[in-house]
Scaffold this motif. Structure first.
Motif, PDB file in Angstrom:
ATOM      1  N   GLN A 231       0.913  -1.213  -0.025  1.00  0.00           N
ATOM      2  CA  GLN A 231       0.063  -0.162  -0.059  1.00  0.00           C
ATOM      3  C   GLN A 231       0.861   1.166  -0.080  1.00  0.00           C
ATOM      4  OE1 GLN A 231      -2.364   0.262   3.517  1.00  0.00           O
ATOM      5  NE2 GLN A 231      -3.763   1.841   2.716  1.00  0.00           N
TER       6      GLN A 231
ATOM      7  N   GLN B  18       3.904   1.490  -0.947  1.00  0.00           N
ATOM      8  CA  GLN B  18       4.817   1.618  -2.061  1.00  0.00           C
ATOM      9  C   GLN B  18       4.089   2.136  -3.346  1.00  0.00           C
ATOM     10  OE1 GLN B  18       6.968  -2.194  -2.336  1.00  0.00           O
ATOM     11  NE2 GLN B  18       8.337  -1.570  -1.229  1.00  0.00           N
ATOM     12  N   THR B  19       2.355   1.721  -3.269  1.00  0.00           N
ATOM     13  CA  THR B  19       1.625   2.185  -4.449  1.00  0.00           C
ATOM     14  C   THR B  19       1.496   3.690  -4.345  1.00  0.00           C
ATOM     15  OG1 THR B  19       0.412   0.184  -4.477  1.00  0.00           O
ATOM     16  CG2 THR B  19      -0.570   2.014  -5.479  1.00  0.00           C
ATOM     17  N   LEU B  20       1.434   4.117  -2.909  1.00  0.00           N
ATOM     18  CA  LEU B  20       1.344   5.356  -2.771  1.00  0.00           C
ATOM     19  C   LEU B  20       2.621   6.582  -2.883  1.00  0.00           C
ATOM     20  CD1 LEU B  20      -0.590   5.392   0.758  1.00  0.00           C
ATOM     21  CD2 LEU B  20      -1.527   6.516  -1.238  1.00  0.00           C
TER      22      LEU B  20
ATOM     23  N   LYS C  76       4.693   5.553  -5.409  1.00  0.00           N
ATOM     24  CA  LYS C  76       4.750   5.244  -6.789  1.00  0.00           C
ATOM     25  C   LYS C  76       3.695   6.363  -7.580  1.00  0.00           C
ATOM     26  CE  LYS C  76       3.743   1.241  -9.138  1.00  0.00           C
ATOM     27  NZ  LYS C  76       2.354   1.439  -9.883  1.00  0.00           N
ATOM     28  N   ASP C  77       2.461   6.267  -7.105  1.00  0.00           N
ATOM     29  CA  ASP C  77       1.396   7.012  -7.858  1.00  0.00           C
ATOM     30  C   ASP C  77       1.236   8.302  -7.090  1.00  0.00           C
ATOM     31  OD1 ASP C  77       0.771   4.785  -9.376  1.00  0.00           O
ATOM     32  OD2 ASP C  77      -0.747   4.089  -7.943  1.00  0.00           O
ATOM     33  N   GLY C  78       1.895   8.610  -6.005  1.00  0.00           N
ATOM     34  CA  GLY C  78       1.867   9.803  -5.088  1.00  0.00           C
ATOM     35  C   GLY C  78       0.595   9.835  -4.098  1.00  0.00           C
ATOM     36  N   GLN C  79       0.480  11.006  -3.440  1.00  0.00           N
ATOM     37  CA  GLN C  79      -0.714  10.951  -2.547  1.00  0.00           C
ATOM     38  C   GLN C  79      -1.912  11.705  -3.200  1.00  0.00           C
ATOM     39  OE1 GLN C  79      -0.632  13.550   0.865  1.00  0.00           O
ATOM     40  NE2 GLN C  79       0.845  14.879   0.189  1.00  0.00           N
ATOM     41  N   HIS C  80      -3.013  11.354  -2.846  1.00  0.00           N
ATOM     42  CA  HIS C  80      -4.213  11.971  -3.530  1.00  0.00           C
ATOM     43  C   HIS C  80      -5.358  12.095  -2.389  1.00  0.00           C
ATOM     44  CE1 HIS C  80      -2.347  11.936  -7.454  1.00  0.00           C
ATOM     45  NE2 HIS C  80      -1.898  10.709  -7.108  1.00  0.00           N
TER      46      HIS C  80
ATOM     47  N   GLY D 110      -2.613   7.660   2.977  1.00  0.00           N
ATOM     48  CA  GLY D 110      -2.961   8.354   1.782  1.00  0.00           C
ATOM     49  C   GLY D 110      -4.435   9.082   1.845  1.00  0.00           C
TER      50      GLY D 110
END
Ligand SMILES: [Zn+2]
Length: 245
Positions: A23, A25-27, A29-33, A57
């Motif tokens: 979770q 690492q995805t945040l 990679k994709d950045g926080q939103h 996130g």
């Protein structure tokens, strides 16, 4: 002597992190939103993630004593340092601008709470050494009710201050809630907040968390009251009727 805090850090890395590694690492990679800016009091008993059931996130959080919002222009009304207005480095204002302009959050929550030391301090004698704190507390001063709650250290209750604890708690709770509305109103003086609220891209929410009951009371602009979340039909209003929920 073991360093308990160090032990906790190691425990997080070795035992907790592996379960949420993907979770995070995805945040990365994709950045926080995050869609919510949470402005809360620093009180240790207020735990935003628990209240809202959110995780990594999901909340952009800024906390300070009292859950206060400084004026947009950075001025601290009535407080001067050698004739100059005491305009400091306002982390809360910076966080609001970052959350609205960069993250483009769609909600801003201002969350105060019961038994708030910051609000209580508004009725007490200021600590001379706490120069920044005393200035900061001015941001809640307008919410104060004209009641003397505490006798000064020297002297006694015969000076007109109340000794009724029930009344004292009621005054403090009302002040906590009035302070939340005051901050919401001040938020509307931020041009980027006002324009997005008017464009229905952003909504403001006033929350008062009652620690001992585990319930958030949400501000309802129609009734002008804070309603328990268990019976409210919405998650709180700003100073104006909600337009986009
Ligand atoms: Zn507090």
């Amino acid at each position: 002597m073991p360093d308990e805090l160090l032990e906790r850090l190691r425990r997080f890395h070795d035992h907790t992190f592996p379960g949420v590694q993907e979770q995070f690492q995805t945040l990365v990679k994709d950045g926080q939103h995050p869609t919510i800016l949470f402005i809360g009091c620093s009180d240790s008993r207020l735990v935003p993630y628990l209240l809202t059931g959110t995780g990594p996130g999901e909340l952009f959080i800024v906390r300070n004593v009292g859950a206060f919002v400084p004026p947009y222009d950075g001025q601290n009304e009535g407080t001067c340092d050698e004739g100059r207005p005491l305009a400091g480095y306002h982390g809360t204002s910076a966080a609001i601008e970052f959350a609205v302009l960069h993250l483009k959050v769609s909600r801003i929550v201002v969350c105060g709470h019961s038994h708030c030391g910051g609000i209580r301090a508004l009725y007490e004698e200021p600590m001379p050494e706490a120069r920044n704190l005393n200035a900061w507390l001015n941001l809640g001063r307008e919410a104060v009710l004209p009641v003397r709650l505490f006798a000064p250290e020297v002297g006694n209750a015969s000076d007109g201050s109340t000794t009724d604890d029930g009344l004292r708690q009621e005054v403090l709770r009302r002040t906590e809630q009035r302070a939340i509305i005051l901050q919401l109103e001040r938020l509307m003086n931020y041009p980027m907040v006002r324009s997005r609220v008017e464009d229905k891209k952003l909504s403001l929410h006033g929350w008062h968390y009652v620690i001992e009951e585990g319930e958030v009371h949400v501000f309802d602009v129609q009734s002008g009251q804070f309603l328990p979340a268990s019976s409210a039909s919405h998650s709180g209003h700003g100073p104006y009727p909600q337009t986009n929920t």
